[in-house]
Design an enzyme around this catalytic site. Structure first.
Site, mmCIF file in Angstrom:
data_model
loop_
_atom_site.group_PDB
_atom_site.id
_atom_site.type_symbol
_atom_site.label_atom_id
_atom_site.label_comp_id
_atom_site.label_asym_id
_atom_site.label_seq_id
_atom_site.Cartn_x
_atom_site.Cartn_y
_atom_site.Cartn_z
ATOM 1 N N TYR A 1 27.408 19.518 -4.907
ATOM 2 C CA TYR A 1 27.785 20.319 -3.740
ATOM 3 C C TYR A 1 26.708 21.344 -3.451
ATOM 4 O O TYR A 1 26.220 21.995 -4.371
ATOM 5 C CB TYR A 1 29.109 21.047 -3.989
ATOM 6 N N THR B 1 18.623 10.697 15.064
ATOM 7 C CA THR B 1 19.156 10.081 13.851
ATOM 8 C C THR B 1 17.936 9.684 13.023
ATOM 9 O O THR B 1 16.825 9.583 13.540
ATOM 10 C CB THR B 1 19.957 8.804 14.168
ATOM 11 N N LYS C 1 17.535 4.821 12.609
ATOM 12 C CA LYS C 1 17.210 3.786 13.594
ATOM 13 C C LYS C 1 15.724 3.454 13.442
ATOM 14 O O LYS C 1 15.309 3.016 12.383
ATOM 15 C CB LYS C 1 17.610 4.268 14.993
ATOM 16 N N ARG D 1 21.206 6.816 6.838
ATOM 17 C CA ARG D 1 22.079 7.151 7.970
ATOM 18 C C ARG D 1 22.304 8.649 7.959
ATOM 19 O O ARG D 1 23.018 9.174 7.103
ATOM 20 C CB ARG D 1 23.436 6.455 7.833
#
Ligand code: PLP
Length: 438
Positions: free
Chosen positions: A55, A242, A245, A251
């Site tokens: 975390y 993003t 791509k 991702r």
């Protein structure tokens, strides 16, 4: 040595089987989905590391732009020496790759994907009910640019602009809407637009009307950083993208902005929208950003564009109708209902389903005037993934010929099966050893 997937298969046979099957599918079919790509093995392996256990809410600094040694830990949890260093590395690489001057800009590498990146940017600068301009979905815009079914279209007053009769962004309409509605923000960028976007002109319109310009370059970021497309900076105030791509990363999403907007962007991402960042994804993103700064990536981007032109040429000669007449980037949009020479089919959904039976994976796409999103009139093709495999212009001619054959034989299951075996043998002929974790 036991393979990675073999290890998972022994641990969990059901998931392991699906991991192996997806690898086989990707290695034996043609991916012509313009928003997909093959990441390097290093990117995939970084995703599968212990950073997924950690975390790290907060940032590796107390406030955007602060680089002092004593405030390099702005996290809410302890145990951060490695996450802090990793995120700073990713930020530096993002700034060096995407901005004309890393000292004048800020990067946030935490957005979990492109959609949350866009929502965070709107949330940073707009109050509910405020007006912004975005490209309508049926003209190639993204859902997060103000479509009514998306939060961006329901919490803000989204005014949508369109393309003109030449299938080009209607810059006159954008200027007129900007003067009339006085939006706080104009977002540009597209998911299915085969032409170049004129960022300088949009920047002028935004400044004339006092709006911020946000450029969402999810599809074209790799062309912008290699000079194959006009760069959004310095015309845009904020850039979102993003990384999975054309950039060939994990991702995820990425936001870059003028430095003075950095604090607002950071607050909007965390705590405004998200909790803990995915540090394993940020590790993979840092790798992809370094790869994209290489001469090999520069050559790749040029080949993507040449391949798209070659594919467009082959399809147009056969009678397919190309929206906008061709392509100036990595993608093409075909109107398959109005194509000629026996290539017209009843809709894009049907053709995409039949092409997949032939091992050719594409997506259906709306074109202007479509009313049924599930049965649109178009399909969308792109060359980023096949170019990563090493394909060049003569290969595009072969792909075009298979698409033509499969379209003419769309109702002939035997013909689709024959094409599928030819396509599989062809794709398997491209060495992909550095691309697949097996
Ligand atoms: C793909 C895309 C997005 C959204 O990305 P996700 O990662 O799927 O959320 C946003 N904007 C544009 C223009 C895109 O093409």
């Amino acid at each position: 040595m036991e393979s990675w997937i073999g290890y998972v298969e022994r641990h969990d046979a059901e998931v392991g089987r699906l991991l192996a099957a997806e690898g086989r599918r990707q290695r034996s079919t043609l991916s012509l989905i313009p928003s997909e790509n093959y990441t390097s093995k290093a990117v995939q392996l970084a995703l599968a590391t212990s950073y997924t256990n950690k975390y790290a809410e907060g940032y590796p600094y107390l406030w955007a732009g602060d680089t002092r040694e004593e405030t390099k830990n702005g996290r809410y949890y302890r145990g951060q020496p490695n996450t802090n260093e990793l995120e700073r590395l990713a930020i530096r690489r993002a700034l060096e790759l995407f901005t004309p001057n890393p000292d004048a800009y800020h990067a946030n590498v935490q957005p979990l994907s492109g959609s949350p990146a866009n929502l965070a940017v709107l949330n940073a600068f707009l109050e509910p009910g405020d007006t912004f301009l975005g490209l309508s979905l049926d003209y190639g815009g993204h859902l997060t640019h103000g479509h009514p079914v998306n939060l961006t279209g329901s919490i803000y007053n989204a005014v949508q602009y369109r393309l003109n009769a030449d299938y080009e962004l209607d810059y006159e309409q954008i200027r007129e809407l900007a003067h009339r509605h006085k939006p706080k923000l104009i977002i540009c960028g597209a998911t299915a637009y085969p032409r170049q976007i004129r960022f300088q002109l949009l920047g002028e319109i935004a400044r004339e009307t006092g709006a911020l310009l946000v450029a969402d370059i999810a599809h074209i970021c790799g062309l912008c950083v290699t000079g194959y497309h006009e760069h959004p900076f310095p015309h845009a105030d904020v850039v979102t993208t993003t990384t999975h791509k054309i950039l060939r990363g994990p991702r995820a999403g990425l936001i870059l902005c003028r430095r003075e907007l950095g604090a607002a962007i950071d607050r909007a991402v965390f705590p405004g929208l998200q909790g803990g960042p995915h540090m394993n994804t940020i590790a993979a993103m840092a790798i992809a950003l370094r790869e994209a700064a290489s001469p090999a990536y520069h050559a790749y981007a040029g080949q993507v564009v040449r391949n798209a032109k070659a594919l467009a040429e082959g399809l147009r000669e056969a009678g397919f109708v190309l929206m906008g007449g061709g392509t100036e980037n990595h993608l093409l949009l075909l109107d398959v209902v109005n194509s000629m020479n026996g290539l017209a089919v009843r809709d894009g959904h049907y053709l995409a389903v039949q092409l997949e039976k032939a091992g050719i994976v594409v997506n259906k796409n709306a074109i202007p005037g479509d009313t049924k999103p599930w049965y649109p009139s178009g399909i969308r093709l792109g060359t980023p993934a096949v170019t990563t495999l090493g394909m060049q212009e003569p290969d595009m001619a072969r792909i075009a010929a298979w698409i033509v054959r499969a379209t003419r034989g769309a109702s002939d299951e035997g013909e689709l099966q024959r094409i599928r075996s030819e396509v599989a043998a062809f794709v398997e002929g491209f060495p992909a050893g550095e691309l697949f974790v097996e």
